[in-house]
Design an enzyme around this catalytic site. Structure first.
Site, PDB file in Angstrom:
ATOM      1  N   TRP A  25      22.357 -37.622 -14.097  1.00 35.99           N
ATOM      2  CA  TRP A  25      21.215 -36.833 -13.636  1.00 35.99           C
ATOM      3  C   TRP A  25      19.947 -37.467 -14.149  1.00 35.99           C
ATOM      4  O   TRP A  25      19.856 -37.751 -15.337  1.00 35.99           O
ATOM      5  CB  TRP A  25      21.326 -35.399 -14.142  1.00 35.99           C
ATOM      6  CG  TRP A  25      22.501 -34.661 -13.592  1.00 35.99           C
ATOM      7  CD1 TRP A  25      23.665 -34.374 -14.213  1.00 35.99           C
ATOM      8  CD2 TRP A  25      22.612 -34.081 -12.280  1.00 35.99           C
ATOM      9  NE1 TRP A  25      24.515 -33.667 -13.405  1.00 35.99           N
ATOM     10  CE2 TRP A  25      23.876 -33.470 -12.194  1.00 35.99           C
ATOM     11  CE3 TRP A  25      21.783 -34.038 -11.173  1.00 35.99           C
ATOM     12  CZ2 TRP A  25      24.315 -32.820 -11.051  1.00 35.99           C
ATOM     13  CZ3 TRP A  25      22.221 -33.383 -10.040  1.00 35.99           C
ATOM     14  CH2 TRP A  25      23.463 -32.783  -9.996  1.00 35.99           C
ATOM     15  N   GLU A  60       0.828  -1.203   0.000  1.00 36.23           N
ATOM     16  CA  GLU A  60       0.000   0.000   0.000  1.00 36.23           C
ATOM     17  C   GLU A  60       0.866   1.260   0.000  1.00 36.23           C
ATOM     18  O   GLU A  60       0.610   2.214  -0.744  1.00 36.23           O
ATOM     19  CB  GLU A  60      -0.911   0.024   1.237  1.00 36.23           C
ATOM     20  CG  GLU A  60      -1.811  -1.199   1.355  1.00 36.23           C
ATOM     21  CD  GLU A  60      -1.218  -2.291   2.220  1.00 36.23           C
ATOM     22  OE1 GLU A  60      -1.960  -2.849   3.052  1.00 36.23           O
ATOM     23  OE2 GLU A  60      -0.019  -2.588   2.065  1.00 36.23           O
TER      24      GLU A  60
END
Length: 397
Positions: free
Chosen positions: A175, A57
């Site tokens: 991997w 705000e």
């Protein structure tokens, strides 16, 4: 959403989008966005950029080149009423003379909950709330969890072949997933700010477990980048009941640069825990937490992390033993499952989860799919525990 117009929805969507820019930077605060509207058009925007900085705000007010008196503010979370590192936002909204404030979700913090709305209304400002509240709660699921339950939000991340294997029979796991998926994991580490694993993963893989800028680069280059650029506090947590962590492991060698906590058993119950092992670990800047029994209960680990170390979110990057222990305790809030288009076969004992004691399909632990995304060659599945998880109550101790 009675009482809200299409323009209201448009402006609140913009506020939610702005809030997302703070992901990974605002913890332990929520992500919040705000827009200021005058005569049907946005004249200013703002969001909470990082913990300790101006709230959304205030950021929007500061960014406005025009007077905001008599305008409408759309803010994704209820404005605060208490003084912390920044003054109360409600006071500033009243002072600036806003005509109307439209709020997404109500702040779950008991010190704020509804108080912001009450103060604004008492000042004569029209207030509407509840616009896209479920979406905003989901965006801030970490904040809502830790504020309401006083425990960290837990996300379990797994990476497996399409047949659910974490590694081959020789323990080879590098991997399974592609580089794109591994880059996404680095983003998740930054977002959650804490990685938790078990000692078996440390012994098998000797990982470093910190957010890397480039997983394909050397550990030294990644560590230098982490120290120079990643200002967000990051913590590594290892569950190690018998204090087996190797003194020459990467975790120990880098503990002076990256905050590291080892949870171990009690000295009296575990003969393996000796001053000869504790001394070098403490010298390496490792925090050691002792259990009152042989091993730690997962919920107690989370309580210590929350109460003592102010950790509000945790990503599990662990093997089946740790993942299953958290699953058994019903402590996993979210799943990020990377699935590679690879088949390893049944010879490997490295399944995603360990033994659950479930004998019948009807007792299976149930999840609810949230999204499916392509991640390079892989698929990333995001899921949440179902409200009725099924066989979770049948898991053995």
């Amino acid at each position: 959403m009675m009482g809200f117009t299409d323009r209201d929805r448009e402006f609140m969507k913009k506020a939610i989008s702005l809030a997302e820019k703070g992901r990974g930077c605002t913890s332990p605060n929520p992500m919040v966005g705000a827009v200021i509207v005058k005569d049907g058009r946005i004249i200013s925007k703002g969001y909470h950029r990082r913990a300790g900085s101006a709230h959304a705000e205030i950021d929007a007010i500061k960014n406005s080149s025009a007077a905001v008196k008599g305008t409408i503010m759309y803010v994704s979370l209820e404005p605060c009423t208490m003084t912390g590192k920044t003054p109360p936002c409600t006071d500033e909204l009243i002072k600036k003379g806003f005509k109307k404030v439209i709020i997404g979700a109500i702040d779950p913090n008991p010190q704020v909950k509804g108080a912001g709305i009450k103060r604004l209304k008492e000042a004569g400002i029209e207030v509407l709330s509840g616009l896209f509240k479920d979406e905003i709660k989901k965006q801030n699921e970490v904040f809502f969890k830790h504020i309401q339950e006083k425990l960290p939000f837990v996300c379990a991340k797994t990476a497996s072949s399409i047949d659910g294997k974490l590694a081959t029979v020789t323990s080879d796991s590098k991997w399974i997933t592609c580089l794109s998926s591994r880059n996404t994991v680095q983003d998740l580490r930054r977002e959650y700010g804490c990685v938790l694993t078990g000692i078996n993963t440390i012994i098998a893989d000797d990982p470093t477990l910190f957010p890397k800028n480039d997983p394909a680069a050397s550990e030294d280059l990644n560590l230098k980048y982490f120290i120079d650029h990643d200002n967000k506090r990051f913590t590594r947590v290892i569950l190690d009941s018998h204090l087996r962590i190797p003194l020459d492991s990467r975790i120990v060698r880098t503990a002076g640069k990256i905050k590291t906590i080892v949870f171990t058993g009690s000295r009296s119950a575990n003969k393996d825990i000796s001053p000869e092992k504790e001394g070098p670990l403490r010298k390496a800047s490792i925090n050691i937490e002792y259990s009152s029994s042989r091993r730690w209960d997962p919920e107690e680990v989370l309580k210590v992390l929350y109460d003592k170390y102010n950790i509000v979110s945790v990503m599990l990057e662990a093997g089946p033993a740790v993942l299953t222990s958290f699953l058994r305790s019903m402590l996993i809030d979210k799943f990020k499952i990377f699935i590679a288009p690879k088949i390893i076969g049944g010879d490997s004992g490295f399944d995603m989860f360990g033994k659950t004691g479930i004998d019948k399909i009807k007792d299976s632990i149930k999840l609810e799919f949230d999204s499916f995304n392509k991640s390079g060659d892989d698929i990333l599945v995001t899921a949440y525990p179902a409200k009725n998880m099924g066989g979770i109550k049948c898991l053995p101790e």
